[in-house]
Motif scaffolding. Structure first.
Motif, PDB file in Angstrom:
ATOM      1  N   ILE A  83       0.833  -1.204   0.000  1.00 47.33           N
ATOM      2  CA  ILE A  83       0.000   0.000   0.000  1.00 47.33           C
ATOM      3  C   ILE A  83       0.868   1.256   0.000  1.00 47.33           C
ATOM      4  O   ILE A  83       1.291   1.741   1.058  1.00 47.33           O
ATOM      5  N   PRO A  84       1.160   1.829  -1.173  1.00 50.59           N
ATOM      6  CA  PRO A  84       1.797   3.151  -1.198  1.00 50.59           C
ATOM      7  C   PRO A  84       0.740   4.217  -0.895  1.00 50.59           C
ATOM      8  O   PRO A  84      -0.368   4.172  -1.439  1.00 50.59           O
ATOM      9  N   LEU A  85       1.065   5.136  -0.030  1.00 52.96           N
ATOM     10  CA  LEU A  85       0.107   6.177   0.367  1.00 52.96           C
ATOM     11  C   LEU A  85       0.777   7.543   0.345  1.00 52.96           C
ATOM     12  O   LEU A  85       1.998   7.658   0.275  1.00 52.96           O
ATOM     13  N   ALA A  86      -0.042   8.576   0.449  1.00 53.00           N
ATOM     14  CA  ALA A  86       0.474   9.942   0.564  1.00 53.00           C
ATOM     15  C   ALA A  86       0.036  10.499   1.920  1.00 53.00           C
ATOM     16  O   ALA A  86       0.256   9.881   2.948  1.00 53.00           O
ATOM     17  N   ASN A  87      -0.601  11.645   1.940  1.00 51.00           N
ATOM     18  CA  ASN A  87      -1.030  12.256   3.209  1.00 51.00           C
ATOM     19  C   ASN A  87      -2.390  11.687   3.623  1.00 51.00           C
ATOM     20  O   ASN A  87      -3.417  12.359   3.564  1.00 51.00           O
ATOM     21  N   ALA A  88      -2.378  10.462   4.084  1.00 52.25           N
ATOM     22  CA  ALA A  88      -3.622   9.751   4.394  1.00 52.25           C
ATOM     23  C   ALA A  88      -4.154  10.050   5.788  1.00 52.25           C
ATOM     24  O   ALA A  88      -5.312   9.763   6.081  1.00 52.25           O
ATOM     25  N   HIS A 313       3.940  25.078   1.034  1.00 53.55           N
ATOM     26  CA  HIS A 313       2.872  25.856   1.662  1.00 53.55           C
ATOM     27  C   HIS A 313       2.308  25.180   2.896  1.00 53.55           C
ATOM     28  O   HIS A 313       1.512  25.778   3.622  1.00 53.55           O
ATOM     29  N   ASP A 314       2.690  23.920   3.157  1.00 57.44           N
ATOM     30  CA  ASP A 314       2.200  23.227   4.342  1.00 57.44           C
ATOM     31  C   ASP A 314       3.205  22.165   4.776  1.00 57.44           C
ATOM     32  O   ASP A 314       4.207  21.915   4.100  1.00 57.44           O
ATOM     33  N   ALA A 315       2.906  21.528   5.914  1.00 61.37           N
ATOM     34  CA  ALA A 315       3.857  20.582   6.503  1.00 61.37           C
ATOM     35  C   ALA A 315       4.060  19.351   5.645  1.00 61.37           C
ATOM     36  O   ALA A 315       5.158  18.783   5.603  1.00 61.37           O
ATOM     37  N   ARG A 316       3.023  18.909   4.950  1.00 61.71           N
ATOM     38  CA  ARG A 316       3.141  17.663   4.196  1.00 61.71           C
ATOM     39  C   ARG A 316       4.076  17.811   3.001  1.00 61.71           C
ATOM     40  O   ARG A 316       4.841  16.890   2.672  1.00 61.71           O
ATOM     41  N   THR A 317       4.018  18.961   2.310  1.00 59.28           N
ATOM     42  CA  THR A 317       4.959  19.177   1.202  1.00 59.28           C
ATOM     43  C   THR A 317       6.359  19.466   1.740  1.00 59.28           C
ATOM     44  O   THR A 317       7.359  19.023   1.164  1.00 59.28           O
TER      45      THR A 317
END
Length: 465
Positions: A83-88, A313-317
Motif C-alpha cells: 500500500i503506497p500512500l500519501a497524506n492519508a 505551503h504546508d507541513a506535508r509538502t
C-alpha cells in the motif's frame, strides 16, 4: 508465482482515454488528484520482479463499503498487499482509511505500507501536528495497529509524520522514515542537472499550483503574461472536466485562478493534463524547469530529469522536500512577487544528487525487511516492464478547447460525437425546448393517420394541375 496486490488507481499498462479516466468514478479513476499515479506507478515498477504477478486494486480497498467478500478474495488469490500512500492521516481521508482498515483487519496475508504521512493545512508550517477530531485519531491508531500486525514496520514520508506517530505511541521500533516511493522508481539511478544557465522570457517551463494557496492567483496571471511558453499542468479531476467539457470552475471572487475557461492560460491553450505518468514524463523531459505548490507535480519533473522548485505551503509538502533535499522555498518567505527566473537561479540539486543513493539504500532495506522483493535486488531485474510501458498507446496530454492542432480537433470531434450518441436526441430535446413547442409525438401520429385517406385525392389534384 507470487501474487501481489497493490493499492493503485489502475494497472500501469492499461490504456484508458481521458474521458474514461474522469467518468469511471465520481472523482476520476485516479482519485481526485492525478498525482496519485506518480507514486503508485513507481511502486508497481519497483516490485514487478520477473517471478511476481503484480495486480492493481483499482482503489477498491477503500471504495467498497462492504469489504468482506473483497477480503475473502484477496486472502484466496494473493500473497501480499503493498500500500503506497500519501497524506492519508487527515479528516478528508477518514472514510477511505476506515474502509481500508476494515479490509486489512480481515486479511491473513502480509500488508506493507510506504510513504504515508500527515496532512498539512492552514498554519501547518508553524504547527505541523494535525489537530484531528478524536474519531480521526482513533481511526489512524486502528489502521496502524492493523498494518503492524501484518508487517515489521511502517514507512512514513518524513520527520513530521514520524514525530506525530510517536506522540500516538508508535515509536521508532514501529516507524521508519523512507520518503516517497515515487523518487525511487529507478532505484539509485536518479540525477537532476540544470539544462540552461538562466530562464528567459522565451524559456519553456511548467507551473503547477494548489488552488487553495492564495498567492497562485496573481502569480499565474503575471507569469502567463511574462512567459509566453510557460504551461500550466493541473492535477485535479475538476480541471480535467474543465479541459474536456468546458465546465467553468471559477471560484467566487478569484477570477485570476486558472480554473475557468476565460483565464488567459485556458484561452491560449497553455494547459495540459495527463492521465498516465508515461506521457507526463515525456512532456516534462522536454521542459527546462518546473515550479509550484504540487509536490508530486514537481516530483514528476524530477523523475524526467528536469529541475523543479517546490513552493512549500504546508507541513506535508515541506517534510518530503526536506527529506529528499528537493530545492524549495517556504511560501511565507517568498518575495511579494516571486518570479520563476529567480526561483530557477536559487535551485541547486547538489544535495539532492549527493544524498539520493543513501536514501534509496534505506528504502530498499525497508522493503527487504518487510519481505517485498524489488527489481534492484540481484537477479530480480525486469526490463520487460519498461518495454511494455513503451509499447502502450497512452493518450497524449489533454489540451483546452482552444487547441489549434489537427490532432486536438480530431479528439474534440470524437468527444462531441460520443456525447451526442450517448445523450441522444430525446435528451437534447428535453434540454433545449423550443419557445413554441411542437405537438406531442403521439398527437402528430394520430393526425397523420387521420390524413391518410386524403392522400390519393391530393395526388389526383396535383396531377391535374
Amino acid at each position: 508465482m507470487k501474487r501481489i496486490l497493490v493499492r493503485s488507481p489502475k494497472d500501469p499498462f492499461h490504456v484508458i482515454s481521458p474521458e474514461q479516466a474522469l467518468a469511471l468514478y465520481p472523482k476520476g479513476v485516479f482519485g481526485r488528484n492525478v498525482g496519485n499515479m506518480i507514486f503508485t506507478e513507481s511502486m508497481h515498477r519497483l516490485i514487478t520482479v520477473p517471478d511476481a504477478d503484480v495486480v492493481s486494486d483499482s482503489f477498491l480497498s477503500e471504495r467498497l463499503a462492504d469489504s468482506r467478500s473483497h477480503a475473502k478474495r484477496i486472502n484466496e488469490e494473493f500473497d501480499q498487499f503493498v500500500i503506497p500512500l500519501a497524506n492519508a492521516f487527515r479528516p478528508s481521508f477518514y472514510r477511505n482509511l476506515k474502509q481500508m482498515t476494515q479490509l486489512i483487519e480481515r486479511l491473513k496475508i502480509p500488508v506493507v505500507v510506504a510513504g504515508v504521512g500527515v496532512a498539512g493545512g492552514t498554519g501547518s508550517l508553524d504547527n505541523p501536528f494535525p489537530n484531528n477530531p478524536p474519531e480521526v485519531t482513533a481511526n489512524i491508531e486502528r489502521f496502524l495497529k492493523a498494518v503492524l500486525d501484518r508487517s515489521s514496520t511502517i514507512g512514513v514520508r518524513g520527520e513530521t509524520t514520524r514525530e506525530y506517530l510517536a506522540s500516538l505511541g508508535f515509536g521508532d521500533e514501529h516507524v521508519e522514515v523512507v520518503g516517497c516511493p515515487s523518487l525511487f522508481r529507478r532505484g539509485a539511478d536518479l540525477r537532476v542537472d540544470k539544462k540552461v544557465d538562466h530562464l528567459t522570457e522565451d524559456s519553456h517551463f511548467t507551473m503547477n499550483l494548489s488552488p487553495y494557496v492564495p498567492i497562485m492567483d496573481e502569480l499565474s496571471i503575471r507569469h502567463a503574461a511574462k512567459y509566453p511558453h510557460m504551461t500550466y499542468i493541473p492535477q485535479g479531476h475538476d480541471s480535467l472536466e474543465m479541459l474536456l467539457w468546458g465546465v467553468d470552475r471559477r471560484p467566487n471572487k478569484r477570477p485570476d485562478l486558472p480554473a475557468h475557461t476565460t483565464h488567459p492560460l485556458y484561452r491560449a491553450n497553455r494547459m495540459r493534463f495527463f492521465v498516465d505518468p508515461s506521457t507526463w514524463n515525456d512532456y516534462l523531459a522536454e521542459r527546462e524547469f518546473s515550479f509550484g505548490t504540487r509536490i508530486h507535480g514537481n516530483i514528476a519533473a524530477i523523475l524526467a530529469g528536469t529541475p523543479a522548485h517546490v513552493l512549500a505551503h504546508d507541513a506535508r509538502t515541506l517534510e518530503l522536500a526536506r527529506y529528499h533535499e528537493i530545492p524549495h522555498t517556504l511560501v511565507p518567505n517568498l518575495p511579494e512577487k516571486p518570479d520563476a527566473a529567480d526561483l530557477y537561479d536559487q535551485t541547486d540539486y547538489t544535495a539532492f544528487n549527493d544524498g539520493h543513493l543513501a536514501r534509496w539504500e534505506k528504502f530498499a532495506r525497508f522493503l527487504e525487511k518487510n519481505g517485498v522483493e524489488h527489481v534492484y535486488e540481484a537477479g530480480k531485474a525486469n526490463p520487460e516492464y519498461d518495454k511494455q510501458i513503451a509499447k502502450a498507446d497512452f493518450p497524449g496530454p489533454v489540451e483546452t478547447l482552444f487547441a489549434e492542432s489537427e490532432s486536438a480537433h480530431d479528439a474534440m470531434i470524437k468527444r462531441v460525437a460520443e456525447v451526442y450518441k450517448a445523450a441522444g436526441e430525446a435528451t437534447l430535446q428535453r434540454r433545449h425546448k423550443p419557445k413554441y413547442p411542437f405537438a406531442p409525438k403521439k398527437q402528430l401520429l394520430r393526425e397523420s393517420k387521420a390524413l391518410r385517406p386524403l392522400v390519393p385525392i391530393a395526388k389526383k389534384i396535383l396531377r391535374r394541375s
